[in-house]
Motif scaffolding. Structure first.
Motif, PDB file in Angstrom:
ATOM      1  N   THR A 349       0.835  -1.203   0.000  1.00  0.00           N
ATOM      2  CA  THR A 349       0.000   0.000   0.000  1.00  0.00           C
ATOM      3  C   THR A 349       0.873   1.256   0.000  1.00  0.00           C
ATOM      4  O   THR A 349       2.089   1.198   0.055  1.00  0.00           O
ATOM      5  CB  THR A 349      -0.919   0.028   1.235  1.00  0.00           C
ATOM      6  N   SER A 350       0.205   2.432  -0.030  1.00  0.00           N
ATOM      7  CA  SER A 350       0.922   3.712  -0.068  1.00  0.00           C
ATOM      8  C   SER A 350       0.919   4.395   1.303  1.00  0.00           C
ATOM      9  O   SER A 350       0.936   5.617   1.401  1.00  0.00           O
ATOM     10  CB  SER A 350       0.266   4.643  -1.093  1.00  0.00           C
ATOM     11  N   ILE A 353       5.803   5.998   5.121  1.00  0.00           N
ATOM     12  CA  ILE A 353       6.855   5.016   5.346  1.00  0.00           C
ATOM     13  C   ILE A 353       7.093   4.718   6.819  1.00  0.00           C
ATOM     14  O   ILE A 353       7.315   3.570   7.203  1.00  0.00           O
ATOM     15  CB  ILE A 353       8.163   5.492   4.658  1.00  0.00           C
ATOM     16  N   ALA A 389      13.373   3.957   0.693  1.00  0.00           N
ATOM     17  CA  ALA A 389      12.646   5.232   0.663  1.00  0.00           C
ATOM     18  C   ALA A 389      13.409   6.353   1.372  1.00  0.00           C
ATOM     19  O   ALA A 389      12.937   7.492   1.413  1.00  0.00           O
ATOM     20  CB  ALA A 389      11.279   5.057   1.309  1.00  0.00           C
TER      21      ALA A 389
END
Length: 456
Positions: A349-350, A353, A389
């Motif tokens: 999913t988004s 982080i 990320a």
């Protein structure tokens, strides 16, 4: 596990948990049998082979009791010796003198916080619960507030601060400095322990339960205002000294600490191997029990001592069975792989982080029950994602640990240890005593995590 099997397992999990709750709340079936029935339902509906279900149940039951069952039995016997000899009263009076009247919860919370750095929280609570019981009996404070303070201090340290295996494994997976992680963990853990302790003090007024004066069972006085603190001065001379009273508690803790430190630095050869052996939790607690029997029961007949130990074993039996049942339930869920299935779906999913390790650990904890498994699973899945990320790896590790505290319930063995040793048998009260406590700590940790994320 593919999507079809994963979805099927989620359905099995939901049905099994609903049936478990109904069996415990609405039927005459004992909680131990309810846990085994729910384990079977979850595994079979979820698509597991029947033989694998049985294997998972026996493995989970045996594995859980292999780690904690013997310790529970010896710990309950030790508590009985403390009551028989007057050592429990001596410990309570000493503790109250050290910390002052009104600070009992703080004293136990700090004790748990420190003890659980080298010792598993299960073992620590079994060893120290007689102290909480003695303080409750002396001060007339609810065992609920005292047990929550002690247990939350233990579990929060166990969850956040190396060298306990979970945080140590998470730090290694994220590739961060252990010292840095340890210091940050302590800073974050203190407000979490304080929040849990305050909740416990509030709940202790709602569930006001004390040890019975004869040491057998529990009582709930209707009017708290009329209960006063009692000190039987006539028994003062019969009590062991403070050293004799505390030695059976301190000795196992020091031995386990030696084991942890020596193992961590690799000093396991030669004469030091003897300390490693003596510091194994089962051996250390056995030594504590032997010390209690021979130091604290001088002047008591062999017959009376044996009879008291046998009485305590009877009460330990149900605690051991229910704890093992919780382990069986957790193992079925783990073997099926539903926790891994949920974690992989979340990773795709988004979600921001820094919240990804937290949410995955939260979900795995709720589904599978083990905080250590939850944090290690979350770390293994999200560490590469956080690194790719450019996220803060220390906060990522901390997020995985905090998330693993969420809502301890039936499939967590510590849930049963805390509630049963505190005399809490009603499911609704058990949830209030321990499930809500861990969630309070979890929510406090989340707030701290979001604040830290703004500055780090």
């Amino acid at each position: 596990m593919d999507g079809v099997n994963g979805s099927q397992m989620l359905v099995g999990l939901g049905i099994g948990l609903i049936i478990l709750i109904l069996l415990i709340l609405k039927t005459k079936i004992h909680v131990f049998l309810s846990l085994i029935i729910a384990s079977c339902i979850i595994g079979l509906i979820g698509g597991m082979n029947p033989d694998d279900v049985v294997t998972a149940i026996t493995t989970g039951f045996g594995g859980t009791l292999g780690n904690i069952g013997i310790i529970i039995g010896m710990g309950v016997m030790m508590g009985k010796v403390f009551e028989l000899s007057g050592a429990a009263n001596r410990m309570a009076k000493t503790f109250l003198k050290m910390f002052g009247k009104g600070n009992e919860e703080l004293a136990l919370s700090l004790t748990g916080f420190l003890v659980s750095i080298p010792i598993f929280c299960d073992s620590g609570f079994v060893i120290l619960s007689p102290l909480a019981k003695a303080i409750s009996k002396r001060t007339k404070k609810s065992i609920v507030s005292l047990s929550i303070a002690l247990a939350s201090g233990l579990v929060i340290t166990h969850t956040l601060i190396p060298p306990t295996p979970g945080p140590l494994g998470v730090a290694g997976t994220f590739g961060i400095d252990i010292g840095h992680f340890l210091l940050l963990g302590i800073v974050v853990a203190l407000p979490m322990a304080a929040a849990a302790m305050m909740y416990g003090k509030w709940l202790g007024k709602k569930i006001y339960q004390l040890p019975a004066e004869d040491g057998e069972g529990w009582v709930r006085p209707e009017n708290q205002e009329t209960v006063t603190m009692l000190f039987d001065l006539a028994d003062e001379e019969k009590m062991p000294s403070a050293f004799e009273a505390f030695l059976p508690l301190i000795a196992p803790i020091l031995l386990i600490l030696c084991n942890t430190v020596l193992s961590a630095v690799g000093m396991t050869e030669g004469a030091l191997s003897i300390l490693i052996f003596l510091g194994k939790p089962i051996i250390a607690v056995a030594i504590g029990l032997i010390l209690a029997i021979y130091i604290q029961t001088r002047g008591t007949s062999r017959k009376d001592v044996i009879a008291s130990l046998e009485d305590s074993i009877q009460s330990a039996g149900i605690i051991i069975l229910v704890t093992g049942g919780g382990g069986a339930l957790g193992q079925v869920i783990k073997t099926a792989g539903v926790g891994d299935f949920i974690a992989m779906k979340m990773a795709a999913t988004s979600i921001p982080i820094i919240l990804l390790p937290f949410i995955i650990a939260t979900l795995v904890r709720f589904v599978q029950g083990s905080g250590t498994v939850a944090m290690v699973t979350a770390a293994g899945i999200t560490a590469p994602i956080v690194a790719a990320a450019g996220g803060n790896m220390v906060l990522g590790a901390l997020a995985a640990c905090i998330g693993s505290l969420f809502f301890s319930y039936f499939n967590d063995s510590f849930y049963w240890v805390v509630n049963r040793l505190s005399g809490i048998t009603e499911t609704k009260e058990q949830v209030r005593v321990w499930s809500i406590t861990t969630t309070v700590a979890w929510a406090t940790g989340l707030i701290e995590l979001l604040i830290l994320n703004m500055f780090m």
